[in-house]
Scaffold this motif. Structure first.
Motif, PDB file in Angstrom:
ATOM      1  N   MET A 144       3.887  25.081  -2.111  1.00 59.02           N
ATOM      2  CA  MET A 144       5.157  24.849  -1.447  1.00 59.02           C
ATOM      3  C   MET A 144       5.043  23.705  -0.436  1.00 59.02           C
ATOM      4  O   MET A 144       5.961  22.902  -0.327  1.00 59.02           O
ATOM      5  CB  MET A 144       5.593  26.148  -0.759  1.00 59.02           C
ATOM      6  N   ILE A 145       3.939  23.648   0.277  1.00 56.33           N
ATOM      7  CA  ILE A 145       3.752  22.573   1.251  1.00 56.33           C
ATOM      8  C   ILE A 145       3.655  21.221   0.542  1.00 56.33           C
ATOM      9  O   ILE A 145       4.168  20.216   1.040  1.00 56.33           O
ATOM     10  CB  ILE A 145       2.519  22.842   2.131  1.00 56.33           C
ATOM     11  N   ALA A 146       3.031  21.218  -0.623  1.00 56.92           N
ATOM     12  CA  ALA A 146       2.931  19.969  -1.386  1.00 56.92           C
ATOM     13  C   ALA A 146       4.322  19.481  -1.793  1.00 56.92           C
ATOM     14  O   ALA A 146       4.603  18.277  -1.743  1.00 56.92           O
ATOM     15  CB  ALA A 146       2.051  20.168  -2.608  1.00 56.92           C
ATOM     16  N   LEU A 147       5.188  20.408  -2.182  1.00 59.31           N
ATOM     17  CA  LEU A 147       6.556  20.034  -2.546  1.00 59.31           C
ATOM     18  C   LEU A 147       7.300  19.466  -1.342  1.00 59.31           C
ATOM     19  O   LEU A 147       7.994  18.450  -1.453  1.00 59.31           O
ATOM     20  CB  LEU A 147       7.317  21.232  -3.108  1.00 59.31           C
ATOM     21  N   LEU A 148       7.139  20.086  -0.189  1.00 54.55           N
ATOM     22  CA  LEU A 148       7.801  19.577   1.024  1.00 54.55           C
ATOM     23  C   LEU A 148       7.289  18.195   1.406  1.00 54.55           C
ATOM     24  O   LEU A 148       8.077  17.326   1.798  1.00 54.55           O
ATOM     25  CB  LEU A 148       7.627  20.560   2.173  1.00 54.55           C
ATOM     26  N   ARG A 149       5.980  17.979   1.287  1.00 56.80           N
ATOM     27  CA  ARG A 149       5.430  16.647   1.571  1.00 56.80           C
ATOM     28  C   ARG A 149       5.976  15.622   0.583  1.00 56.80           C
ATOM     29  O   ARG A 149       6.315  14.496   0.958  1.00 56.80           O
ATOM     30  CB  ARG A 149       3.902  16.666   1.496  1.00 56.80           C
ATOM     31  N   PHE A 150       6.039  16.014  -0.692  1.00 56.85           N
ATOM     32  CA  PHE A 150       6.576  15.121  -1.711  1.00 56.85           C
ATOM     33  C   PHE A 150       8.030  14.768  -1.420  1.00 56.85           C
ATOM     34  O   PHE A 150       8.431  13.601  -1.511  1.00 56.85           O
ATOM     35  CB  PHE A 150       6.458  15.776  -3.088  1.00 56.85           C
ATOM     36  N   ILE A 173      13.924  19.099 -12.487  1.00 55.28           N
ATOM     37  CA  ILE A 173      12.575  19.205 -13.055  1.00 55.28           C
ATOM     38  C   ILE A 173      11.829  20.387 -12.438  1.00 55.28           C
ATOM     39  O   ILE A 173      11.181  21.162 -13.157  1.00 55.28           O
ATOM     40  CB  ILE A 173      11.798  17.886 -12.865  1.00 55.28           C
ATOM     41  N   VAL A 174      11.904  20.539 -11.124  1.00 56.24           N
ATOM     42  CA  VAL A 174      11.238  21.657 -10.468  1.00 56.24           C
ATOM     43  C   VAL A 174      11.802  22.979 -10.975  1.00 56.24           C
ATOM     44  O   VAL A 174      11.049  23.928 -11.260  1.00 56.24           O
ATOM     45  CB  VAL A 174      11.369  21.546  -8.930  1.00 56.24           C
ATOM     46  N   TYR A 175      13.097  23.079 -11.132  1.00 56.72           N
ATOM     47  CA  TYR A 175      13.713  24.308 -11.630  1.00 56.72           C
ATOM     48  C   TYR A 175      13.266  24.614 -13.052  1.00 56.72           C
ATOM     49  O   TYR A 175      12.905  25.744 -13.379  1.00 56.72           O
ATOM     50  CB  TYR A 175      15.236  24.195 -11.561  1.00 56.72           C
ATOM     51  N   ILE A 176      13.307  23.602 -13.915  1.00 56.28           N
ATOM     52  CA  ILE A 176      12.940  23.815 -15.323  1.00 56.28           C
ATOM     53  C   ILE A 176      11.475  24.218 -15.449  1.00 56.28           C
ATOM     54  O   ILE A 176      11.137  25.132 -16.209  1.00 56.28           O
ATOM     55  CB  ILE A 176      13.252  22.543 -16.154  1.00 56.28           C
ATOM     56  N   VAL A 177      10.597  23.554 -14.715  1.00 52.81           N
ATOM     57  CA  VAL A 177       9.169  23.853 -14.801  1.00 52.81           C
ATOM     58  C   VAL A 177       8.869  25.252 -14.270  1.00 52.81           C
ATOM     59  O   VAL A 177       8.054  25.978 -14.841  1.00 52.81           O
ATOM     60  CB  VAL A 177       8.356  22.796 -14.044  1.00 52.81           C
ATOM     61  N   ASN A 178       9.519  25.663 -13.214  1.00 58.27           N
ATOM     62  CA  ASN A 178       9.180  26.934 -12.581  1.00 58.27           C
ATOM     63  C   ASN A 178       9.958  28.142 -13.101  1.00 58.27           C
ATOM     64  O   ASN A 178       9.457  29.264 -13.022  1.00 58.27           O
ATOM     65  CB  ASN A 178       9.386  26.840 -11.065  1.00 58.27           C
ATOM     66  N   TYR A 179      11.156  27.968 -13.600  1.00 56.41           N
ATOM     67  CA  TYR A 179      11.998  29.122 -13.899  1.00 56.41           C
ATOM     68  C   TYR A 179      12.440  29.228 -15.348  1.00 56.41           C
ATOM     69  O   TYR A 179      13.290  30.053 -15.663  1.00 56.41           O
ATOM     70  CB  TYR A 179      13.225  29.114 -12.986  1.00 56.41           C
ATOM     71  N   THR A 180      11.924  28.417 -16.238  1.00 60.24           N
ATOM     72  CA  THR A 180      12.294  28.589 -17.652  1.00 60.24           C
ATOM     73  C   THR A 180      11.072  28.816 -18.491  1.00 60.24           C
ATOM     74  O   THR A 180       9.969  28.677 -18.138  1.00 60.24           O
ATOM     75  CB  THR A 180      13.067  27.379 -18.192  1.00 60.24           C
ATOM     76  N   ILE A 209      18.578  15.055  -7.481  1.00 61.96           N
ATOM     77  CA  ILE A 209      19.055  15.943  -8.545  1.00 61.96           C
ATOM     78  C   ILE A 209      18.021  16.009  -9.672  1.00 61.96           C
ATOM     79  O   ILE A 209      17.723  17.087 -10.193  1.00 61.96           O
ATOM     80  CB  ILE A 209      20.430  15.487  -9.065  1.00 61.96           C
ATOM     81  N   VAL A 210      17.465  14.867 -10.029  1.00 65.82           N
ATOM     82  CA  VAL A 210      16.458  14.831 -11.096  1.00 65.82           C
ATOM     83  C   VAL A 210      15.224  15.644 -10.699  1.00 65.82           C
ATOM     84  O   VAL A 210      14.740  16.467 -11.485  1.00 65.82           O
ATOM     85  CB  VAL A 210      16.085  13.373 -11.443  1.00 65.82           C
ATOM     86  N   VAL A 211      14.720  15.445  -9.490  1.00 60.47           N
ATOM     87  CA  VAL A 211      13.539  16.181  -9.037  1.00 60.47           C
ATOM     88  C   VAL A 211      13.843  17.674  -8.954  1.00 60.47           C
ATOM     89  O   VAL A 211      13.045  18.507  -9.391  1.00 60.47           O
ATOM     90  CB  VAL A 211      13.038  15.635  -7.678  1.00 60.47           C
ATOM     91  N   GLY A 212      14.991  18.031  -8.412  1.00 58.39           N
ATOM     92  CA  GLY A 212      15.368  19.433  -8.331  1.00 58.39           C
ATOM     93  C   GLY A 212      15.475  20.078  -9.702  1.00 58.39           C
ATOM     94  O   GLY A 212      15.029  21.220  -9.904  1.00 58.39           O
TER      95      GLY A 212
END
Length: 88
Positions: free
Chosen positions: A1-7, A81-88, A76-79
């Motif tokens: 989670m911290i890595a995502l916030l830094r990114f 991608i993060v959603y698809i990778v983590n929740y599908t 929007i693109v990053v969000g």
């Protein structure tokens, strides 16, 4: 989670630099077009007042607001991608 916030923080900084650069470039191009239009078509009166009025209209234009897409589209693109990778 911290890595995502830094990114996201670094992405926001980079997008801010891109936004400022594109905004300044677009404004400079608009100023140049206004000056050229005044030189070619009008030629009398106060050139600086004409440019100031044209830039004031530009500040309220759709083009100026569309530059905000520099922030919106990548987030929007990053969000997505993060959603698809983590929740599908």
């Amino acid at each position: 989670m911290i890595a995502l916030l830094r990114f996201l923080l670094m992405g926001f900084v980079v997008l801010t630099v891109v936004y400022v650069s594109v905004s300044l470039y677009s404004r400079a191009m608009r100023r140049q077009k206004l000056r050229r239009h005044w030189d070619e078509k009008i030629g009398t009166g106060d050139r600086d007042a004409f440019v100031r009025k044209g830039l004031a209209l530009y500040d309220r234009s759709l083009r100026r607001r569309l530059i905000l897409g520099v922030y919106i589209i990548p987030m929007i693109v990053v969000g997505t991608i993060v959603y698809i990778v983590n929740y599908t």
